[in-house]
Design a protein around this motif. Structure first.
Motif, mmCIF file in Angstrom:
data_model
loop_
_atom_site.group_PDB
_atom_site.id
_atom_site.type_symbol
_atom_site.label_atom_id
_atom_site.label_comp_id
_atom_site.label_asym_id
_atom_site.label_seq_id
_atom_site.Cartn_x
_atom_site.Cartn_y
_atom_site.Cartn_z
ATOM 1 N N ASP A 170 -5.143 2.606 6.789
ATOM 2 C CA ASP A 170 -6.231 3.593 6.730
ATOM 3 C C ASP A 170 -5.758 4.921 7.311
ATOM 4 N N ASP B 33 -3.752 -3.337 8.459
ATOM 5 C CA ASP B 33 -5.082 -2.854 8.070
ATOM 6 C C ASP B 33 -5.330 -1.485 8.684
ATOM 7 N N ARG C 192 0.842 -1.199 0.000
ATOM 8 C CA ARG C 192 0.000 0.000 0.000
ATOM 9 C C ARG C 192 0.879 1.252 0.000
#
Ligand code: IPM
Ligand code: MN
Length: 354
Positions: free
Chosen positions: A248, A244, A105
């Motif tokens: 964010d 996770d 990411r």
């Protein structure tokens, strides 16, 4: 000239609209660079439950396994939230089926979007982080995971093998070599046994990478450092649940979750590419969604799975130009935005810059 077969899993909510945008962009790229891409759609998530009863039908698994790469939209929505069969199970299952243990990411801040962040410009200017999240282990998959004693007791299991830790940490070091050669390994070693093993493993792997700097950080501290001084990070590697949550958080450095692409990779087999954001059921079907994370995911796909570096750069550059021209969907709007761009307008704008 390359021939590539791409499985497209639009999923639910805005997944449909943005997946179509990515296909359009890829079709133009194929034409420009003389490639041939074929797209075949499959069901995943809530729409798959509605049509087949399963969030990940066998047909979809076969389609993905027979493709060169998988492009996914998003899954989920209030319609399926209370059922025992849930859309998210389809996403977890495809990650497991394709053995997609490495989730990349990247968090980069587009200059023209710096104002859209809730953080001060001087804090986020120049942020360039790659979060490497373990994706097929940990609390997400550990068994048992169940209610006990009439629902008064609950257990989830955090399970990892040494090998699972080694392969993801190695991946992070390899990726750091292509960047600024700095790995921050994130854990909770002051409390969890799994984290102590993670830390040991990171130290062992680091011996094979004398050119890469390794430091360890506790996850709570990392959450704070990400908003305090995000520029200190290059590659962050961490287990599934921590990754996770931190991804964010890191997304907000860029101003919107609507900008973040991701790649989920395995050692051999197709990779899966998807935006980090969800299915945004509140704006689905209204031509309001930001298609850029999906379009940037398609750029990651052709870079990592097809080694089309120039083509990927072209897409990313087009996105950057569109933003520089001031085009904004609602999620990235600022006080200078006079009128909001629709999903279609954003897609067309990217295509016109290719
Ligand atoms: C993500 C999502 C998923 C996850 C959900 C939808 C299962 O939040 O890709 O980050 O937690 O992995
Ligand atoms: Mn998430």
């Amino acid at each position: 000239m390359a021939n590539k077969k791409i499985a497209v899993l639009p999923g639910d909510g805005i997944g449909q609209e943005i997946a179509d945008g990515a296909i359009k962009v890829l079709e133009v790229i194929a034409k420009r660079f003389g490639h041939s891409f074929t797209f075949e759609k499959g069901l995943i998530g809530g729409c798959a439950i509605d049509q087949t009863g399963s969030p990940l039908p066998e047909e979809t698994i076969a389609l993905c396994k027979n493709s060169d790469a998988v492009l996914m939209g998003a899954v989920g929505g209030p319609k399926w939230d209370l059922g025992t069969v849930r859309p998210e199970q389809g996403l977890l299952a495809i990650r497991k089926e394709l053995n997609l243990f490495a989730n990349l990411r990247p968090v980069t801040v587009f200059k023209s979007l710096q104002q859209a962040s809730t953080l001060k410009e001087e804090v986020i200017d120049g942020v360039d982080i790659l979060i490497v999240r373990e994706l097929t282990g940990g609390l997400y998959f550990g068994k048992p995971s169940e209610r006990r004693e009439n629902g008064q007791v609950v257990v989830d299991t955090l399970y990892y093998t040494k090998e699972e830790m080694e392969r993801i940490i190695k991946k992070a070091f390899d990726l750091a070599r292509l960047r600024n050669k700095k790995v921050t390994s994130v854990d909770k070693a002051n409390v969890l046994e799994s984290s102590r093993m993670w830390r040991e493993t990171a130290n062992e792997i680091a011996k094979d990478y004398p050119d890469v700097e390794l430091n360890h950080m506790l996850v709570d501290n990392c959450a704070m450092q990400l908003v305090r001084d995000p520029r200190q990070f290059d590659v962050i590697v961490t287990e599934n649940l921590f990754g996770d949550i931190l991804s964010d958080e890191a997304a907000m450095l860029t101003g919107s979750l609507g900008m973040l692409p991701s790649a989920s990779l395995t050692d051999n087999g197709p990779g899966l590419y998807e935006p980090v954001h969800g299915s945004a059921p509140d704006i689905a079907g209204q031509n309001k969604a930001n298609p850029l994370a999906m379009i940037l995911s398609s750029a990651m796909m052709i870079r990592y799975s097809f080694e089309m570096l120039e083509e990927a750069d072209k897409i990313e550059q087009a996105v950057s130009e569109v933003l520089a021209n001031g085009l904004r969907t609602g999620d990235i709007a600022d006080d200078k935005t006079k009128s909001l761009a629709t999903t279609d307008e954003m897609i067309e704008a990217v295509i016109s810059h290719l």
